[in-house]
Design a protein around this motif. Sequence first.
Motif, PDB file in Angstrom:
ATOM      1  N   MET A  90       0.845  -1.196   0.000  1.00 45.44           N
ATOM      2  CA  MET A  90       0.000   0.000   0.000  1.00 45.44           C
ATOM      3  C   MET A  90       0.871   1.233   0.000  1.00 45.44           C
ATOM      4  SD  MET A  90      -2.767   1.241   2.853  1.00 45.44           S
ATOM      5  CE  MET A  90      -3.534   2.828   2.727  1.00 45.44           C
ATOM      6  N   VAL A  91       0.568   2.191  -0.879  1.00 51.69           N
ATOM      7  CA  VAL A  91       1.302   3.439  -0.924  1.00 51.69           C
ATOM      8  C   VAL A  91       0.586   4.459  -0.061  1.00 51.69           C
ATOM      9  CG1 VAL A  91       2.151   5.267  -2.408  1.00 51.69           C
ATOM     10  CG2 VAL A  91       2.080   2.941  -3.254  1.00 51.69           C
ATOM     11  N   VAL A  92       1.307   5.113   0.811  1.00 46.98           N
ATOM     12  CA  VAL A  92       0.697   6.110   1.681  1.00 46.98           C
ATOM     13  C   VAL A  92       1.335   7.480   1.487  1.00 46.98           C
ATOM     14  CG1 VAL A  92      -0.085   4.465   3.395  1.00 46.98           C
ATOM     15  CG2 VAL A  92       2.205   5.394   3.561  1.00 46.98           C
ATOM     16  N   ALA A  93       2.123   7.652   0.443  1.00 47.87           N
ATOM     17  CA  ALA A  93       2.716   8.937   0.100  1.00 47.87           C
ATOM     18  C   ALA A  93       3.141   8.850  -1.350  1.00 47.87           C
ATOM     19  CB  ALA A  93       3.923   9.238   0.996  1.00 47.87           C
ATOM     20  N   ASN A  94       3.514   9.969  -1.963  1.00 50.15           N
ATOM     21  CA  ASN A  94       4.003   9.931  -3.335  1.00 50.15           C
ATOM     22  C   ASN A  94       5.218   9.043  -3.423  1.00 50.15           C
ATOM     23  OD1 ASN A  94       2.036  11.712  -4.221  1.00 50.15           O
ATOM     24  ND2 ASN A  94       3.270  13.498  -3.709  1.00 50.15           N
ATOM     25  N   HIS A  95       5.243   8.201  -4.453  1.00 47.93           N
ATOM     26  CA  HIS A  95       6.383   7.293  -4.569  1.00 47.93           C
ATOM     27  C   HIS A  95       7.630   8.061  -4.979  1.00 47.93           C
ATOM     28  CE1 HIS A  95       6.452   7.195  -9.002  1.00 47.93           C
ATOM     29  NE2 HIS A  95       5.148   7.281  -8.916  1.00 47.93           N
ATOM     30  N   PRO A  96       8.804   7.662  -4.465  1.00 48.40           N
ATOM     31  CA  PRO A  96      10.037   8.380  -4.736  1.00 48.40           C
ATOM     32  C   PRO A  96      10.545   8.120  -6.144  1.00 48.40           C
ATOM     33  CG  PRO A  96      10.492   6.456  -3.406  1.00 48.40           C
ATOM     34  CD  PRO A  96       9.001   6.535  -3.544  1.00 48.40           C
ATOM     35  N   SER A  97      11.464   8.943  -6.569  1.00 44.20           N
ATOM     36  CA  SER A  97      12.097   8.750  -7.867  1.00 44.20           C
ATOM     37  C   SER A  97      12.799   7.402  -7.913  1.00 44.20           C
ATOM     38  CB  SER A  97      13.131   9.860  -8.098  1.00 44.20           C
ATOM     39  OG  SER A  97      13.930   9.564  -9.212  1.00 44.20           O
ATOM     40  N   VAL A  98      12.519   6.624  -8.964  1.00 46.94           N
ATOM     41  CA  VAL A  98      13.064   5.277  -9.076  1.00 46.94           C
ATOM     42  C   VAL A  98      14.590   5.291  -9.133  1.00 46.94           C
ATOM     43  CG1 VAL A  98      13.213   3.275 -10.592  1.00 46.94           C
ATOM     44  CG2 VAL A  98      10.993   4.311 -10.131  1.00 46.94           C
ATOM     45  N   SER A 139      19.731   4.751   5.503  1.00 46.91           N
ATOM     46  CA  SER A 139      19.234   5.699   4.506  1.00 46.91           C
ATOM     47  C   SER A 139      18.384   4.941   3.491  1.00 46.91           C
ATOM     48  CB  SER A 139      20.417   6.381   3.808  1.00 46.91           C
ATOM     49  OG  SER A 139      19.962   7.223   2.775  1.00 46.91           O
ATOM     50  N   PHE A 140      17.168   5.432   3.242  1.00 49.71           N
ATOM     51  CA  PHE A 140      16.245   4.753   2.327  1.00 49.71           C
ATOM     52  C   PHE A 140      15.161   5.746   1.901  1.00 49.71           C
ATOM     53  CE2 PHE A 140      15.227   4.074   6.747  1.00 49.71           C
ATOM     54  CZ  PHE A 140      13.884   4.417   6.842  1.00 49.71           C
ATOM     55  N   GLU A 141      14.488   5.405   0.802  1.00 51.60           N
ATOM     56  CA  GLU A 141      13.443   6.274   0.252  1.00 51.60           C
ATOM     57  C   GLU A 141      12.049   5.673   0.352  1.00 51.60           C
ATOM     58  OE1 GLU A 141      17.063   7.601  -0.481  1.00 51.60           O
ATOM     59  OE2 GLU A 141      16.477   5.807  -1.613  1.00 51.60           O
ATOM     60  N   ARG A 142      11.955   4.392   0.646  1.00 55.76           N
ATOM     61  CA  ARG A 142      10.651   3.744   0.747  1.00 55.76           C
ATOM     62  C   ARG A 142      10.794   2.513   1.631  1.00 55.76           C
ATOM     63  NH1 ARG A 142      10.534   1.485  -5.555  1.00 55.76           N
ATOM     64  NH2 ARG A 142      12.079  -0.163  -5.237  1.00 55.76           N
ATOM     65  N   ILE A 143       9.652   1.911   1.998  1.00 59.37           N
ATOM     66  CA  ILE A 143       9.645   0.830   2.978  1.00 59.37           C
ATOM     67  C   ILE A 143       8.720  -0.284   2.494  1.00 59.37           C
ATOM     68  CG2 ILE A 143       9.106   0.208   5.380  1.00 59.37           C
ATOM     69  CD1 ILE A 143       9.344   3.367   5.886  1.00 59.37           C
ATOM     70  N   SER A 144       9.175  -1.525   2.659  1.00 63.40           N
ATOM     71  CA  SER A 144       8.289  -2.677   2.517  1.00 63.40           C
ATOM     72  C   SER A 144       8.294  -3.420   3.843  1.00 63.40           C
ATOM     73  CB  SER A 144       8.751  -3.594   1.387  1.00 63.40           C
ATOM     74  OG  SER A 144       9.999  -4.189   1.708  1.00 63.40           O
ATOM     75  N   ALA A 145       7.140  -3.906   4.239  1.00 62.83           N
ATOM     76  CA  ALA A 145       7.040  -4.588   5.533  1.00 62.83           C
ATOM     77  C   ALA A 145       6.251  -5.873   5.395  1.00 62.83           C
ATOM     78  CB  ALA A 145       6.381  -3.676   6.570  1.00 62.83           C
ATOM     79  N   GLY A 146       6.766  -6.946   5.976  1.00 63.43           N
ATOM     80  CA  GLY A 146       6.072  -8.215   6.036  1.00 63.43           C
ATOM     81  C   GLY A 146       5.520  -8.438   7.431  1.00 63.43           C
ATOM     82  N   GLY A 188      10.904  -8.172  -0.280  1.00 61.18           N
ATOM     83  CA  GLY A 188      10.195  -6.905  -0.107  1.00 61.18           C
ATOM     84  C   GLY A 188      10.288  -5.978  -1.299  1.00 61.18           C
ATOM     85  N   ILE A 189      11.334  -6.123  -2.101  1.00 62.06           N
ATOM     86  CA  ILE A 189      11.497  -5.254  -3.267  1.00 62.06           C
ATOM     87  C   ILE A 189      10.360  -5.463  -4.262  1.00 62.06           C
ATOM     88  CG2 ILE A 189      12.910  -6.805  -4.676  1.00 62.06           C
ATOM     89  CD1 ILE A 189      13.602  -3.070  -4.098  1.00 62.06           C
ATOM     90  N   ALA A 190       9.782  -6.670  -4.266  1.00 61.19           N
ATOM     91  CA  ALA A 190       8.726  -6.990  -5.229  1.00 61.19           C
ATOM     92  C   ALA A 190       7.458  -6.170  -4.995  1.00 61.19           C
ATOM     93  CB  ALA A 190       8.400  -8.485  -5.169  1.00 61.19           C
ATOM     94  N   LEU A 191       7.262  -5.672  -3.792  1.00 60.70           N
ATOM     95  CA  LEU A 191       6.077  -4.860  -3.522  1.00 60.70           C
ATOM     96  C   LEU A 191       6.098  -3.545  -4.289  1.00 60.70           C
ATOM     97  CD1 LEU A 191       5.554  -5.312   0.328  1.00 60.70           C
ATOM     98  CD2 LEU A 191       4.733  -6.723  -1.565  1.00 60.70           C
ATOM     99  N   TRP A 192       7.278  -3.166  -4.795  1.00 62.85           N
ATOM    100  CA  TRP A 192       7.426  -1.877  -5.482  1.00 62.85           C
ATOM    101  C   TRP A 192       7.718  -2.030  -6.965  1.00 62.85           C
ATOM    102  CZ3 TRP A 192       6.153   2.528  -3.101  1.00 62.85           C
ATOM    103  CH2 TRP A 192       6.100   2.517  -1.693  1.00 62.85           C
ATOM    104  N   LYS A 193       7.724  -3.239  -7.486  1.00 64.65           N
ATOM    105  CA  LYS A 193       8.189  -3.463  -8.855  1.00 64.65           C
ATOM    106  C   LYS A 193       7.368  -2.700  -9.892  1.00 64.65           C
ATOM    107  CE  LYS A 193      11.795  -6.165  -8.664  1.00 64.65           C
ATOM    108  NZ  LYS A 193      13.100  -5.697  -9.171  1.00 64.65           N
ATOM    109  N   GLU A 194       6.110  -2.456  -9.660  1.00 66.85           N
ATOM    110  CA  GLU A 194       5.282  -1.831 -10.684  1.00 66.85           C
ATOM    111  C   GLU A 194       5.694  -0.392 -11.003  1.00 66.85           C
ATOM    112  OE1 GLU A 194       1.281  -0.580  -8.413  1.00 66.85           O
ATOM    113  OE2 GLU A 194       2.173  -2.485  -7.843  1.00 66.85           O
ATOM    114  N   TRP A 195       6.506   0.215 -10.109  1.00 63.91           N
ATOM    115  CA  TRP A 195       6.960   1.586 -10.382  1.00 63.91           C
ATOM    116  C   TRP A 195       8.192   1.605 -11.260  1.00 63.91           C
ATOM    117  CZ3 TRP A 195       3.402   4.865  -9.585  1.00 63.91           C
ATOM    118  CH2 TRP A 195       2.541   4.762  -8.510  1.00 63.91           C
ATOM    119  N   GLU A 196       8.749   0.441 -11.580  1.00 63.74           N
ATOM    120  CA  GLU A 196      10.082   0.419 -12.170  1.00 63.74           C
ATOM    121  C   GLU A 196      10.056   0.016 -13.627  1.00 63.74           C
ATOM    122  OE1 GLU A 196      12.110  -2.093  -9.380  1.00 63.74           O
ATOM    123  OE2 GLU A 196      11.590  -0.770  -7.760  1.00 63.74           O
TER     124      GLU A 196
END
Length: 240
Positions: free
Chosen positions: A1-9, A65-72, A232-240
């Motif tokens: 779930m995205v709860v803010a604007n996604h960061p630059s890839v 240091s990170f720009e986004r988070i995935s959580a299981g 966890g990286i797979a939760l964000w793959k659609e932005w890439e």
Amino acid sequence: MVVANHPSVQQCHTLAVDIGGSGVKVMVLDLEGNPLSDRDREPTPTPATPDAILAAIDRLAADKSFERISAGFPGVVREGVIETAANLDSSWIGFDLATALAEHLGKPVRVANDADIQGLGSIAGKGVELVITLGTGFGSALFMNGRLVPNLEMGHHPFRKGQTYEEQLGRPALDSVGKKRWNRRLERAVETLGHLFNYDCLYIGGGNAKKIDVDLPANTKIIPNVTGLLGGIALWKEWE
């Protein structure tokens, strides 16, 4: 779930969080899902309330240091909200983990079932693939040609002798009956699951996979526990 604007890839580092019944783990991943930091861990606090778990994640993430988070999370997750939490405090039920974690760390967050994430970090993406995780509880995830069937939660389904897979194969059962009997139960479970799902491959992960001491079918693979973070990286793959 995205709860803010996604960061630059182009400059995305992901903080992968794995919330478990015995430990809370974090690791920073690059855009391809490769580790950029050590796997840091704290024991799961007692009681394992949302506030206590969030405080542990805050501590573990403080020097990263990170720009986004995935959580299981070890339970059913729908749109970032926790629906079941069999091995954590009952105050998790109805808790919006995605929003709370985003507010704590100031980054966009996606949350999924922990076994689903472990599967995403392990599968080949061909045919029917089943993932089970042997930890405090019993996690499960099912994939068809790489597509996830979310929130399977097979651990709470009947297995044998009037008990569920989790009651027969979770950590309390291992501690109670010992490694030899626990392995015999696991053999029966693998046989049963093979008939039930007719999978092409079974992946077994979780902290207690290292306790396996039986011959497994050729289409079975033991996967390292760190895949619960790497997926966890797979939760964000659609932005890439």
